[in-house]
Write an enzyme that holds these catalytic residues in place. Structure first.
Site, PDB file in Angstrom:
ATOM      1  N   GLU A 116       0.813  -1.222   0.000  1.00 22.99           N
ATOM      2  CA  GLU A 116       0.000   0.000   0.000  1.00 22.99           C
ATOM      3  C   GLU A 116       0.847   1.273   0.000  1.00 22.99           C
ATOM      4  O   GLU A 116       0.309   2.373   0.036  1.00 22.99           O
ATOM      5  CB  GLU A 116      -0.930   0.003   1.229  1.00 22.99           C
ATOM      6  CG  GLU A 116      -1.988  -1.068   1.195  1.00 22.99           C
ATOM      7  CD  GLU A 116      -2.861  -0.988  -0.045  1.00 22.99           C
ATOM      8  OE1 GLU A 116      -3.446   0.083  -0.285  1.00 22.99           O
ATOM      9  OE2 GLU A 116      -2.943  -1.987  -0.783  1.00 22.99           O
ATOM     10  N   ASP A 169      15.917  11.822 -30.026  1.00 23.04           N
ATOM     11  CA  ASP A 169      14.872  11.013 -29.428  1.00 23.04           C
ATOM     12  C   ASP A 169      13.565  11.786 -29.288  1.00 23.04           C
ATOM     13  O   ASP A 169      13.546  13.009 -29.198  1.00 23.04           O
ATOM     14  CB  ASP A 169      15.297  10.544 -28.028  1.00 23.04           C
ATOM     15  CG  ASP A 169      16.187   9.316 -28.074  1.00 23.04           C
ATOM     16  OD1 ASP A 169      16.203   8.638 -29.109  1.00 23.04           O
ATOM     17  OD2 ASP A 169      16.864   9.055 -27.070  1.00 23.04           O
TER      18      ASP A 169
END
Length: 256
Positions: A116, A169
């Site tokens: 969690e 890129d």
């Protein structure tokens, strides 16, 4: 560049740190990537580093004490104080700009969450750089850490053999990348565009830029809005030609 990863599953990083461009960079010493088991800082004989949440509810929470001890010990070994990154859904979204920011550092500690998440006191005490790789749920922070390391490492000089492959890129200039082709020249009736076989470098450069702009306008108009102020005049004209441009509300003033 020195990365230190703190996780409860260090075995996941074995192939990652020894494969491909990153593996070569590690072998050369351009990138130093160390992985540590958070359980080594557990304060009990069972090496337990998680417990049930106060207030009830499903799942387990990573305890504050082991994480604090791990980061402090790693910091104490460092010559300069490293940046600690905590991978958490509430963190700032990781993108190419954040990757460039981290690539300018010498040393980054990465905390991988599980279950969690982290005990809230870790963030309050360490005040880490909280980062998220996107609005989706993973089983833990290990894959996210690999994404971060991969994106940051390739920006470090000497990691990628051809520097142009980094500067070209996607996202580097606020645009998606242009289409790429290789041999053979025809596949099932689809041919490589003639311009790419013409040998005219300026015409090829412009074609690639146009295709990058077209892809960005049609697929990621949010990038246009976010990067409009840094686009060159050439890119802005192409954006307009493809029907794009920055989104403005009715109270805003045009920047042009």
């Amino acid at each position: 560049m020195h990365f230190e990863i703190v996780t409860i599953f260090p075995e996941l990083f074995g192939p990652f740190r020894s494969t491909g461009i990153l593996g070569k960079a590690v072998d050369r010493g351009t990138v130093r990537l160390e992985v540590f088991d958070l359980r080594d800082w557990a304060d009990n004989k069972w090496r337990q580093v998680d417990d049930e949440p106060y207030g009830g509810g499903a799942g387990m929470v990573l305890q504050a004490t082991p994480a604090l001890a791990a980061v402090r010990e790693l910091e104490s070994r460092a010559v300069d104080k490293p940046r600690t990154v905590m991978l958490t859904p509430r963190g700032r979204v990781f993108d190419q700009a954040v990757a460039r920011e981290l690539a300018a550092l010498d040393h980054v500690i990465v905390l991988c969450g599980r279950y969690e998440g982290f005990d809230e006191r870790i963030a309050h005490i360490l005040k880490p750089d909280e980062v998220s790789i996107g609005d989706f749920v993973l089983g833990g922070g290990e894959v996210a850490a690999m994404v971060l390391v991969e994106a940051v490492a390739r920006l470090i000089e000497g990691v990628v053999g051809d520097p142009d492959s980094v500067t070209d890129d996607s996202f580097t200039e606020g645009l998606l990348d242009h289409p790429c082709y290789t041999r053979p020249p025809e596949v099932e009736g689809h041919e490589v565009p003639d311009i790419l076989r013409s040998g005219h470098h300026e015409a090829i450069r412009r074609w690639r830029l146009e295709r990058a702009v077209e892809a960005t306008v049609t697929r990621r108009p949010d990038l246009v809005n976010d990067n409009w102020d840094v686009y060159s005049e050439e890119v802005r004209l192409m954006v307009r030609r493809f029907g794009g441009g920055p989104r403005r509300n009715r109270h805003s003033t045009p920047s042009e």
